[in-house]
Structure formats: C-alpha cells, structure tokens
Design an enzyme around this catalytic site. Structure first.
Site, PDB file in Angstrom:
ATOM      1  N   ALA A 160       0.816  -1.220   0.000  1.00 14.49           N
ATOM      2  CA  ALA A 160       0.000   0.000   0.000  1.00 14.49           C
ATOM      3  C   ALA A 160       0.847   1.266   0.000  1.00 14.49           C
ATOM      4  CB  ALA A 160      -0.922   0.000   1.213  1.00 14.49           C
ATOM      5  N   GLN A 184      -5.514   5.245  -1.869  1.00 13.83           N
ATOM      6  CA  GLN A 184      -6.152   6.261  -1.032  1.00 13.83           C
ATOM      7  C   GLN A 184      -5.456   7.614  -1.286  1.00 13.83           C
ATOM      8  OE1 GLN A 184      -4.582   7.520   1.971  1.00 13.83           O
ATOM      9  NE2 GLN A 184      -6.350   8.611   2.803  1.00 13.83           N
ATOM     10  N   ARG A 186      -3.593   9.683   0.139  1.00 14.37           N
ATOM     11  CA  ARG A 186      -2.212   9.984   0.518  1.00 14.37           C
ATOM     12  C   ARG A 186      -1.179   9.010  -0.065  1.00 14.37           C
ATOM     13  NH1 ARG A 186      -2.345  13.757   4.894  1.00 14.37           N
ATOM     14  NH2 ARG A 186      -3.453  15.396   3.822  1.00 14.37           N
ATOM     15  N   LYS A 187      -1.595   8.184  -1.001  1.00  9.83           N
ATOM     16  CA  LYS A 187      -0.678   7.156  -1.485  1.00  9.83           C
ATOM     17  C   LYS A 187       0.117   7.622  -2.710  1.00  9.83           C
ATOM     18  CE  LYS A 187      -1.585   4.161   1.693  1.00  9.83           C
ATOM     19  NZ  LYS A 187      -2.354   5.007   2.604  1.00  9.83           N
ATOM     20  N   VAL A 188       1.035   6.748  -3.152  1.00  8.43           N
ATOM     21  CA  VAL A 188       1.938   7.095  -4.260  1.00  8.43           C
ATOM     22  C   VAL A 188       1.130   7.439  -5.510  1.00  8.43           C
ATOM     23  CG1 VAL A 188       3.877   6.243  -5.646  1.00  8.43           C
ATOM     24  CG2 VAL A 188       3.620   5.488  -3.272  1.00  8.43           C
TER      25      VAL A 188
END
Ligand SMILES: Cc1ncc(COP(=O)(O)O)c(C=O)c1O
Length: 401
Positions: A160, A184, A186-188
């Site tokens: 994740a 989500q 805030r992810k890469v």
C-alpha cells in the site's frame, strides 16, 4: 500532501470528464446497458504489466484489497497470520474480519517485519505472513521468503505504501503468493479511495474476483481465465469507473515521479552527510526504494523529539507521510472486540490484552520507533527544497548530538 495527490491535473480531469459524458460510472455498464469506457480494466492491465504478473483485480480500497487477498487465500477461523506490530490499522483488522488471529511480530532496523520473528511465532495454526513494505522501501524479502518456504507458509505483500519500489530489480508485490495496494488520497498513486490485488496464481485470481464481486465471475474475467472455482459468498469491493479513470492518469505519472523522488532523497542525504550518533534506516536493497520518507535514528527519544521541534521552528516538518503506529496502542487491539460478540479469534486468550498484544511484548520495536525521525520529501519539491531540508537537519544535529 500525498505524492499522487499533488500531481492531480489535466490528465485526470480529461479522463474523468470522458467517463461522466459517457454516463457509465459503474465498471461494467452504463445507460441502456452500454459498456463502460473500461478504465478500471485498463488500470488492472497496467498494474499487472508493471509487476510482470498475470493477474490484477481492482478494488475499492487497500483495506478491501487485504480482505479480498485473505479471502482468496482461504483464511478463516482457527488460522493465524503473522504481521508486523508496526503496521496500518487494516493489516490487523482485515485478518480479524476474516475470523483469523493476527499474531504480532517485532520489526527490525529496516522498519519492516524482522524475519527471525517468523521462527519464534510460527505454530501449527500459522497459515502465512503479511509483510508491509513500509513507506517506499522493500522489506528483507530474501530472508522472509527463506523462512516462509521453510515453514510452508504463504507470503502476502502489503504494498500500500510502496507502489513502484523494487527489490533486486523487481517491483515489490511480485515476490509473494499475492500482493495488495492502496490508492487512497495519501498514497503514491491515488484515486481518492481504491486498491488493487496482484497475483500470478490463477486460482487466487478467480477467488479474488469472486470475493470482490459478490461471488460473481463475469465475461471479462472469463476472457482472462476459465473459471474452475465454485462461487462462494463474496462481498462488493468493486472499483468504479471514475476511480479507474483517475487511476489510469495517475499511474502514467509513477515512473517520472520515482526518478524525481530518488534525486531529491540523494540531495537531502548528501547535505546531511554523516554524523556520529546518526544512523539511517537499513534499506535491504538500496537501489530500489522510493525515497519519499527517509528515516533516521538518533541515540535517544528526547533527541529525536528535539530535532523535530527545532526543524519545525525553521519551517521544516519532519512528520511522516503515514499515521502508522504500534497495533497494541490502537483501541480495537486494546479492547480485543469483534463486530460479532459471538465469535472472536481472541477467545481463549484471557485476561485481555494477552501476551503478544501489550506494549511490553515489543521491546525491539519500541526501542527503534521511539528514536526515529522521518524526513518526508514531496513530489513537487525542487532539488533546492531537498537540499534546504538536509541543511536544516545537519545544522540542528551538529548542536544536538
Ligand atoms: C500498509 C497499509 N495497508 C493497508 C492500507 C489501507 O488502505 P486504504 O486506506 O486504501 O484502505 C494502508 C493505508 O494507509 C496502509 O498504509
């Protein structure tokens, strides 16, 4: 800000607007049963190809991805799954929701699961190991795989936080039996909410599709793999076309973003240089990390806090890109409660919290995380920004150490 989040732009808007104009927001069909534009399927193919794996199943979140992967593996009551105590909420809760018992393991100085813990914690009920590739860095996969093979366990890679990180030149998520991702905010790579399950195993693929799509296996999946598994009671964890459309645009940004982050990380670390008392997180394969959250350890907790305070006073936040902390400190772990009072994987472990679920059971992890400082870098940072962060850290450490 998240990495993918700060790159959202014209390509995402263009794809999204095509979906809205076309009218099929659902993955499989739209008005008058007309087919959708197929963005979710395209994203699946792109993620599978990136990992040189055959199968990918898009889902509605990284949490859903974990539940789907565990369901595909057939995890259930009576089973135990080993996971790092330093991990995100859903790594623990997904196991509990499948009815199995999460068994918490210490992390080591790579900030991922300490492979030696598998030998200590394995029991006849252990089915597998859930490893988290924490914040852009591949865990010690050689050591982990050697142990899972020796004990006859599967490895589930939770990627994740590390989409695009590599180990010996191969992307994380292509080593274990099955892997999960989160998109989500805030992810890469972000779709707001979203996730993916990746595997090379045709049986796990079919079971993952059924788990994510109320037990169904549609024509699109039949074209990928002929069904052989029985339908079972799955759930609805499907990704919608709007998320797929944004995901396709975001995914195209991944490789250039990683190149940029690695340049930033190198500039920042060059500036900090080496100082007695300063140790960087161990990176099991130094060529493969993403570089957006570099962690270092100081000799004491007080010094780590003081560095953060001083850097913030100079406009440099050393708060990590993640809200991860130890599972034993979370409310659901302290209560040991489950949604259904009638069944708990913790029944028989009384009084609660039992050994293995308390702060004092994790001296190695506590000694590490209390002294650590994260150095987050953003996808929109310039080399000058990264150098500035490094300079502030060095100057403050010179008077602190
Ligand atoms: C390691 C890890 N696993 C799983 C998840 C869950 O992903 P989501 O928030 O998309 O449900 C996260 C998200 O923060 C994570 O960091």
């Amino acid at each position: 800000m998240g990495l993918g989040e700060c790159l959202i732009g014209a390509a995402e808007a263009r794809n999204l607007s095509r979906v809205v104009q076309h009218g099929a927001l659902f993955r499989y069909y739209g008005p008058g049963a007309a087919p959708s534009l197929g963005y979710v399927s395209r994203l699946e193919r792109a993620v599978a190809a990136f990992h040189r794996q055959k199968y990918a199943v898009a889902v509605s979140s990284g949490t859903a991805a974990l539940e789907v992967a565990l369901g595909a593996l057939g995890v259930g009551p009576g089973d135990e799954v080993i996971l790092p105590v330093w991990s995100w909420v859903s790594c623990f809760t997904a196991i509990v929701r499948l009815g199995a018992r999460p068994v918490l393991a210490e992390i080591d100085d790579s900030l991922s699961l300490d492979p030696a813990e598998i030998d200590r914690l394995v029991t006849p009920a252990t089915r597998g190991v859930l490893v988290v590739h924490y914040q852009g860095v591949a865990a010690d996969l050689d050591a982990l795989l050697a142990r899972t093979r020796r004990h006859g366990l599967w490895l589930l890679e939770d990627c994740a936080e590390s989409l695009g990180a590599t180990y010996h030149g191969r992307p994380v998520g292509s080593f274990g039996r099955i892997a999960t991702y989160s998109f989500q905010q805030r992810k890469v790579v972000t779709t707001g909410e979203g996730g993916m399950v990746v595997t090379a195993d045709p049986r796990l693929y079919e079971r993952a599709v059924r788990m994510a799509d109320v037990g169904l296996y549609r024509d699109e999946h039949r074209a990928v793999k002929t069904p052989t598994e029985v339908s079972f009671s799955g759930s609805n964890y499907r990704m919608n076309e709007m998320a797929g459309a944004v995901g396709c645009a975001q995914f195209a940004r991944l490789r250039p973003m990683i190149r940029h982050l690695r340049r930033l990380r190198a500039a920042m670390q060059r500036e900090v240089g080496s100082l007695a008392g300063l140790t960087w997180r161990r990176i099991p394969d130094a060529r493969g990390d993403l570089g957006f959250d570099s962690y270092c350890f100081l000799p004491t907790h007080a010094q780590a806090l003081e560095l953060k305070r001083r850097a913030l006073a100079r406009g440099v936040s050393l708060a990590p890109h993640t809200g991860t902390y130890c599972q034993y400190a979370r409310e659901y772990c302290q209560s040991g409660a489950t949604a259904s009072a009638g069944f708990s994987p913790f029944a028989g472990l009384q009084p609660w919290p039992a050994p293995g679920y308390r702060e004092q059971d994790f001296p190695q992890t506590n000694a590490l995380v209390g002294r650590m400082v994260s150095v987050p870098l953003g996808a929109k940072f310039s080399l000058a920004d990264a150098t500035h962060v490094g300079r502030v850290i060095r100057e403050e450490l010179l008077s602190l150490l």
